[in-house]
Enzyme design. Structure first.
Site, PDB file in Angstrom:
ATOM      1  N   MET A   1      24.172  40.044  41.718  1.00 16.29           N
ATOM      2  CA  MET A   1      25.277  38.765  42.891  1.00 16.29           C
ATOM      3  C   MET A   1      24.998  37.964  42.921  1.00 16.29           C
ATOM      4  O   MET A   1      23.933  37.898  44.039  1.00 16.29           O
ATOM      5  CB  MET A   1      25.945  39.861  43.713  1.00 16.29           C
ATOM      6  CG  MET A   1      26.535  41.275  43.371  1.00 16.29           C
ATOM      7  SD  MET A   1      27.840  41.808  44.658  1.00 16.29           S
ATOM      8  CE  MET A   1      26.607  43.028  45.519  1.00 16.29           C
TER       9      MET A   1
ATOM     10  N   GLY B   1      28.991  47.419  44.449  1.00 20.65           N
ATOM     11  CA  GLY B   1      28.780  45.598  44.476  1.00 20.65           C
ATOM     12  C   GLY B   1      28.761  45.522  45.999  1.00 20.65           C
ATOM     13  O   GLY B   1      28.408  45.826  46.892  1.00 20.65           O
TER      14      GLY B   1
ATOM     15  N   CYS C   1      31.793  37.513  34.297  1.00 18.42           N
ATOM     16  CA  CYS C   1      31.858  36.639  35.741  1.00 18.42           C
ATOM     17  C   CYS C   1      33.367  35.048  35.206  1.00 18.42           C
ATOM     18  O   CYS C   1      32.620  35.039  33.914  1.00 18.42           O
ATOM     19  CB  CYS C   1      31.049  35.766  35.909  1.00 18.42           C
ATOM     20  SG  CYS C   1      31.182  34.392  37.208  1.00 18.42           S
TER      21      CYS C   1
ATOM     22  N   GLN D   1      19.853  39.700  35.423  1.00 20.33           N
ATOM     23  CA  GLN D   1      21.238  39.578  34.775  1.00 20.33           C
ATOM     24  C   GLN D   1      21.374  37.542  33.606  1.00 20.33           C
ATOM     25  O   GLN D   1      20.751  37.597  35.083  1.00 20.33           O
ATOM     26  CB  GLN D   1      22.075  39.579  35.376  1.00 20.33           C
ATOM     27  CG  GLN D   1      23.650  39.494  34.887  1.00 20.33           C
ATOM     28  CD  GLN D   1      24.615  38.718  35.697  1.00 20.33           C
ATOM     29  OE1 GLN D   1      24.734  39.016  36.235  1.00 20.33           O
ATOM     30  NE2 GLN D   1      25.360  40.397  35.460  1.00 20.33           N
TER      31      GLN D   1
ATOM     32  N   HIS E   1      33.297  46.562  35.028  1.00 16.32           N
ATOM     33  CA  HIS E   1      33.686  46.819  35.503  1.00 16.32           C
ATOM     34  C   HIS E   1      35.769  46.708  35.049  1.00 16.32           C
ATOM     35  O   HIS E   1      35.930  46.049  33.978  1.00 16.32           O
ATOM     36  CB  HIS E   1      33.687  44.983  36.030  1.00 16.32           C
ATOM     37  CG  HIS E   1      33.987  44.173  37.343  1.00 16.32           C
ATOM     38  ND1 HIS E   1      34.123  43.543  38.030  1.00 16.32           N
ATOM     39  CD2 HIS E   1      35.245  45.689  38.240  1.00 16.32           C
ATOM     40  CE1 HIS E   1      34.973  43.403  38.963  1.00 16.32           C
ATOM     41  NE2 HIS E   1      35.582  44.166  39.138  1.00 16.32           N
TER      42      HIS E   1
END
Ligand SMILES: Cc1cc2nc3c(=O)[nH]c(=O)nc-3n(C[C@H](O)[C@H](O)[C@H](O)COP(=O)(O)O)c2cc1C
Length: 316
Positions: free
Chosen positions: A1, A217, A83, A53, A154
């Site tokens: 993140m 997360g 994202c 990532q 997600h």
């Protein structure tokens, strides 16, 4: 993140759990390959296993970035297709890639050919007016055919117009059932479910319902001890006592000293530790001592010990 799971955060989380897989912040392939920003790959061996990532959409560039990541020791290379930020959309990567499964497959194939470690994909269930029921199976089929064996989904759409990244983590509704149906359709694909998981109880229930993994997360960041101290025993059936937040704090002290000795600042590490005692007596004092003191010039490990003293006193 981004801005959260930097190396200091991961070092702390690894003290709390040996077996969970940790992820870096998104590092863009152009930054590594064109910008030569190899310091973005710096990490401590103690953090392992860690997945790197990557953000990007140019297969050759992602392959090169994946190679650099594997050489730096990362256990997995993950492609970000989730994202939604504007900055990311204009670079044509992140969630906007949900619209181009063919390109994602090319990226995965190029990365796969470049490295021996697993190449995985983190995605949404769709974007904007896409019908997830239609596009997600197609997306998954393409990435699987390209050599991806694990995905993290997600379980909500990203709305690329009109919502900011924060709203895109909260407003589009979660649809675990849809992801469940993907598991039934792709039984050999390792699917981790992500989005809104707030406790180990919830994580266990989702694993029992057939998911291969859970990705947590925000809860893991804000209440790291609640999510991680018992994770090795409860999720990975590892023997031994649960870790404790207190022991992790003490184990951070030499790490903090080394960080300061190399020119770093205390708050760069302690900002990730603020939630360690969330919900426990003394949590407020812990946070206050750290957040007020760690930004002061010359602040060092003794401040962390003083903050821990607040917790110990409250518990006595
Ligand atoms: C501050 C912040 C930064 C994030 N950065 C990334 C990122 O770099 N890559 C990514 O795949 N997801 C990123 N996310 C999304 C999370 O990985 C996750 O998908 C999302 O927060 C939903 O899961 P949760 O409810 O467990 O937090 C970020 C989330 C937050 C809050």
């Amino acid at each position: 993140m981004m801005e959260w799971t930097d190396r200091h955060c991961r070092y702390l989380h690894r003290l709390l759990s040996r077996h969970t897989l940790l992820y870096t912040e998104m590092v863009t392939a152009p930054a590594l390959v064109r910008g030569g920003a190899l310091h973005l790959l710096d990490h401590s061996p103690e953090e392992h296993p860690v997945a790197l990532q990557l953000g990007g959409s140019d297969p050759a560039e992602l392959a090169q970035a994946a190679r650099l990541g594997a050489e730096a020791g990362y256990a997995e290379i993950n492609l970000n297709c989730g994202c939604p930020s504007d900055r990311v959309q204009s670079g044509t990567f992140g969630a906007v890639l949900m619209r181009d499964p063919g390109l994602v497959a090319e990226c995965v194939a190029a990365m796969r050919a470049a490295v021996d470690v697993d190449v995985t994909v983190k995605c949404r269930i769709g974007v904007d007016d896409q019908d997830p029921e239609e596009v997600l199976p197609e997306f998954l089929a393409r990435v699987v055919a390209a050599g991806c064996e694990r995905v993290q989904i997600h379980a909500r759409k990203a709305w690329l117009q009109g919502l900011n990244p924060r709203e895109n983590r909260e407003i589009p509704p979660l649809d675990y059932d849809l992801v469940q149906r993907m598991k039934a359709r792709f039984p050999d694909l390792h699917i981790s479910i992500n989005g809104g998981i707030a406790s180990l109880d919830e994580a266990e229930a989702l694993l029992a319902s057939g998911f291969d993994g859970v990705m947590v997360g925000r809860a893991a960041y804000h209440q790291p001890a609640d999510l991680l101290c018992a994770a090795d025993r409860r999720i990975f059936a590892a023997p031994g006592p649960d870790s404790t937040a207190e022991d992790a704090v003490r184990a951070m002290l030499p790490y903090i000293e080394a960080h300061l000795a190399s020119g770093g600042r205390l708050h760069q590490v302690t900002r990730h530790m603020l939630g360690l005692f969330a919900g426990r007596p003394g949590a407020r004092g812990w946070r206050r001592v750290l957040s007020e003191g760690a930004v002061q010039p010359g602040a060092g490990p003794e401040l962390v010990e003083a903050a821990l003293g607040e917790v110990m006193r409250a518990a006595a």
